[in-house]
Motif scaffolding. Sequence first.
Motif, mmCIF file in Angstrom:
data_model
loop_
_atom_site.group_PDB
_atom_site.id
_atom_site.type_symbol
_atom_site.label_atom_id
_atom_site.label_comp_id
_atom_site.label_asym_id
_atom_site.label_seq_id
_atom_site.Cartn_x
_atom_site.Cartn_y
_atom_site.Cartn_z
ATOM 1 N N LYS A 5 0.514 -1.654 0.464
ATOM 2 C CA LYS A 5 0.073 -0.117 -0.265
ATOM 3 C C LYS A 5 1.113 1.182 0.671
ATOM 4 N N LYS A 6 -0.096 2.263 -0.462
ATOM 5 C CA LYS A 6 0.927 3.518 -0.618
ATOM 6 C C LYS A 6 1.079 4.155 1.217
ATOM 7 N N ALA A 7 2.109 4.879 1.236
ATOM 8 C CA ALA A 7 2.619 4.981 2.726
ATOM 9 C C ALA A 7 1.455 6.168 2.855
ATOM 10 N N LYS A 8 0.763 6.373 4.182
ATOM 11 C CA LYS A 8 -0.332 7.902 4.444
ATOM 12 C C LYS A 8 0.808 8.309 5.654
ATOM 13 N N LYS A 9 1.044 8.743 5.952
ATOM 14 C CA LYS A 9 1.927 10.652 6.240
ATOM 15 C C LYS A 9 0.902 11.371 7.720
ATOM 16 N N VAL A 10 1.599 11.239 8.468
ATOM 17 C CA VAL A 10 0.007 12.283 9.178
ATOM 18 C C VAL A 10 1.242 13.310 10.294
ATOM 19 N N TRP A 11 0.945 14.465 9.745
ATOM 20 C CA TRP A 11 2.019 14.814 11.185
ATOM 21 C C TRP A 11 2.040 16.071 11.776
#
Length: 218
Positions: A193-199
């Motif tokens: 899966k495409k990586a999900k990024k949360v700041w």
Amino acid sequence: MKRFFFVAISLFALCASAQQFKQTGTDIDDVKSQGWMHSAVMGDINGDGRIDMVAVCTPNDSTKITKRDDGLCDNYNQPVLVVYLAGADGKQHLFRKYDTILPARVDESIDVITIPSITKKGNIVLEVSTFASMGSWTTTSTKYVFRYQNSDIYCIGKDCASVARNTGEREVVSENYLTAKQLTTTSNEVKKKKAKKVWKNLPKKALQKLGEFNLENN
């Protein structure tokens, strides 16, 4: 007489503890107690152009080493972290010794190790990894990043990673204490899966020195 005997024993214990590591030496084998397991790395951590040394050493006290039915041995001794700074004399000089901040093994089914490294920028990285042979599918590791400044060593960041071996789910939580930012990255190593990024913003706090807290895998 009993008081003198107690004082003598106490002084002997202190001397024995002091002899665990020499104040100066050429390399890790020269400065540590004989028979101790070790993982040592070299690099310039204080920016003076000389190659310093960081090592994790585990004692070989036989009372804290057990032999399993399969013949393998588990070492429950408390690992010790040492930092040596290179001097103009070409030798390594003991800068700090940390006796209790590293995690020790507590269960035969859970192996915990701390591996040191030094980056090109001279930052010290201490990676604490846990592997459970039973009871959990999750493998975890925490990387603590330290920087030498103001004549001491400070924690400037931390990366916590976990991987579920049965599902492939992976999560990495990276904290930068210099910028007060946190990045959480989730992905799946099996499903690609495409990586999900949360700041996220972190509360700004004073940097902690190496030795002011225990390293854990969390």
